[in-house]
Scaffold this active site. Sequence first.
Site, short mmCIF file in Angstrom:
data_model
loop_
_atom_site.label_atom_id
_atom_site.label_comp_id
_atom_site.label_asym_id
_atom_site.label_seq_id
_atom_site.Cartn_x
_atom_site.Cartn_y
_atom_site.Cartn_z
N THR A 1 0.82 -1.22 0.00
CA THR A 1 0.00 0.00 0.00
C THR A 1 0.85 1.27 0.00
O THR A 1 1.99 1.27 0.45
CB THR A 1 -0.95 -0.01 1.23
OG1 THR A 1 -0.16 -0.06 2.42
CG2 THR A 1 -1.89 -1.19 1.19
N PRO A 2 0.28 2.36 -0.49
CA PRO A 2 1.04 3.61 -0.68
C PRO A 2 0.91 4.57 0.51
O PRO A 2 0.15 4.31 1.46
CB PRO A 2 0.37 4.21 -1.91
CG PRO A 2 -1.07 3.83 -1.75
CD PRO A 2 -1.09 2.48 -1.05
N LYS B 1 2.24 -4.71 3.58
CA LYS B 1 3.48 -3.92 3.55
C LYS B 1 3.07 -2.47 3.28
O LYS B 1 2.82 -2.07 2.15
CB LYS B 1 4.46 -4.37 2.46
CG LYS B 1 5.82 -3.69 2.66
CD LYS B 1 6.63 -3.52 1.40
CE LYS B 1 6.32 -2.27 0.63
NZ LYS B 1 6.63 -0.98 1.26
N GLY C 1 -0.31 1.80 -6.30
CA GLY C 1 0.94 2.55 -6.44
C GLY C 1 1.24 2.82 -7.91
O GLY C 1 0.33 2.84 -8.75
N GLY D 1 3.72 -1.69 -10.42
CA GLY D 1 2.62 -2.62 -10.68
C GLY D 1 2.97 -3.64 -11.76
O GLY D 1 2.66 -4.83 -11.64
N GLU E 1 -4.04 -1.26 -8.62
CA GLU E 1 -4.64 0.07 -8.78
C GLU E 1 -3.46 1.01 -9.01
O GLU E 1 -2.73 1.35 -8.09
CB GLU E 1 -5.45 0.41 -7.53
CG GLU E 1 -6.41 1.54 -7.74
CD GLU E 1 -5.85 2.86 -7.28
OE1 GLU E 1 -5.26 3.55 -8.15
OE2 GLU E 1 -5.97 3.17 -6.10
N CYS F 1 -4.34 9.27 -7.17
CA CYS F 1 -4.33 8.72 -8.53
C CYS F 1 -5.51 9.21 -9.34
O CYS F 1 -5.51 9.06 -10.57
CB CYS F 1 -4.41 7.20 -8.48
SG CYS F 1 -3.05 6.49 -7.61
N GLU G 1 1.89 11.58 -14.60
CA GLU G 1 1.06 11.91 -13.44
C GLU G 1 1.78 12.98 -12.63
O GLU G 1 2.90 12.77 -12.17
CB GLU G 1 0.88 10.62 -12.62
CG GLU G 1 -0.35 10.60 -11.81
CD GLU G 1 -0.55 9.25 -11.12
OE1 GLU G 1 0.41 8.46 -11.02
OE2 GLU G 1 -1.67 9.00 -10.67
C1 SIN Z 1 -5.47 6.68 -4.82
O1 SIN Z 1 -5.00 7.79 -4.95
O2 SIN Z 1 -4.85 5.69 -5.14
C2 SIN Z 1 -6.83 6.46 -4.21
C3 SIN Z 1 -7.74 7.61 -4.31
C4 SIN Z 1 -9.12 7.35 -3.76
O3 SIN Z 1 -9.37 6.34 -3.12
O4 SIN Z 1 -9.98 8.19 -4.00
#
Ligand code: SIN
Length: 540
Positions: free
Chosen positions: A210-211, A236, A289, A294, A311, A345, A442
């Site tokens: 996870t980020p 993690k 991430g 990924g 994701e 994201c 991004e």
């Molecule tokens: C993300 O930035 O990966 C998630 C954003 C969200 O859950 O809205």
Amino acid sequence: MACFRCVFSTRFPQSHRLFLHLASPLPRAPAPTAAAAAPQPPFFIRQINMQAQNVAARLSSSGFLHAQGLVGGKWTDAYDGKTIEVRNPATGEVIANVPCMGRNETNDAITSAYDAFNSWKKLTAADRSKRLRKWYDLLMAHKEELGQLITLEQGKPLKEAIGEVGYGAGFIEFSAEEAKRVYGDIIPSPLPDRRLFVLKQPVGVVGAITPWNFPLAMITRKVGPALACGCTVVIKPSELTPLTALAAAELSLQAGIPPGVVNVVMGNASEIGEALLSSPKVRKITFTGSTAVGKKLMAGSAGTVKKVSLELGGNAPCIVFDDADLEVALKGTLATKFRNSGQTCVCANRILVQEGIYDKFADAFSTAVQNMKVGNGFGEDVVQGPLINEAAVQKVESLIKDAISKGAKVILGGKRHSLGMTFYEPTVISDVKNEMLISREEVFGPVAPLLKFKTEEEAIHMANDTNAGLAAYLFTTNVQRSWRVSEALEYGIVGVNEGIVSTEVAPFGGVKQSGVGREGSKYGMDEYLEIKYVCLGNLS
Ligand code: SIN
């Protein structure tokens, strides 16, 4: 523009989550479990200012602050004693030292998760549901402290951080409810002496990577459905924001989720990743991430043919048509662009504005952005915190430099904030073109690039001209156009006249190189289930 700030505090500003439990503290947590009652590990605080010290002291006294990994229900140091520093991005101060774990600790965590899987999967769905519900209650009861912890290690404004706790806890609540609805099927048999069944069973041990941008919500979004389905997990978290993950894990123990069901390791990312990928006991990898990482996880999962949910990065277009309601478009665009200081994201990465409304929109948008208060997330009325680290600022700087060198104009901001550290001025740039790096990559920062278009067809072409496909937004008052464009956009999520689309009850995920699988909603449950077909014969 009076109320745009409130949208930063949660996903659906109109949702009950914004208002629930803000004033009245919920009942205290139940008596701690054996693991929780063990002596608290040292929480090293040094060179820290008074404000952060007070926050850390309050968090420490609440008893769920840990600076060790969690393996098989035991709070654990790295086997070689190495640690890494966790810093407050607003001040640079060290908040804590956490273990720098690697291959061996991860293998032990996998073994614990594997052993626990045998009993966890056998609990009734109702039993798992009750424990998850308890975990949700505890997260909400500690919403203020968890929010403070998120602000301390991640930097987002406190109101937004508390909003994240509501959002993140929502995945646990939703999963508790869905646990009881993992239905199979009976298929009409083509033969009279057979009966055909479909069972849905948990995939097994899950590696959840996870980020840092949502230190709680990106964990609960994975762990909630995994546990509801009967899986166990090795989490993690990002090394930049592990403390929220550890606090959430402590609360899972207090909720009666047995030792070994939730494990947390952090430190050497490549060793941990390699251990998760190579173990045949790990049957699924779920990751939020970058697209680059990924792809590596997807390739690495092939060796043991694991299920994957990814994701990954986005490049969200936000299309404002001439026929948009200007107030609605401004509010929605500000919300999607500047949430978490642009570090999500699904943040608008390119704002495509039709030529007839372009100048008016650019003026009004810049005025609104100018009024945003930047500062330490604990400061009053602050809506923009620091970026996560120096590398993030440098990336923003290089994208802006490239855009300017190719003809873009800075309307507002465009430089580091006078507060220093990793604070960056909320920025608006005009005359941006789809070929510039800022439109291809991004941004992950508080920079709003404005691009001009003439026709609907051109807007759709520009919007889809990317390898990413996570979220897209459009603003129009024309109902036919809203359908037409929504259908034409190659994205997993589309917001129409709305900039905040995330909620635990809807499927979140992308197409193209933005990932595979969905999180949240009933669809998110399927990611943690295998389908088994049973043919019962000889029944005549
Ligand atoms: C993300 O930035 O990966 C998630 C954003 C969200 O859950 O809205």
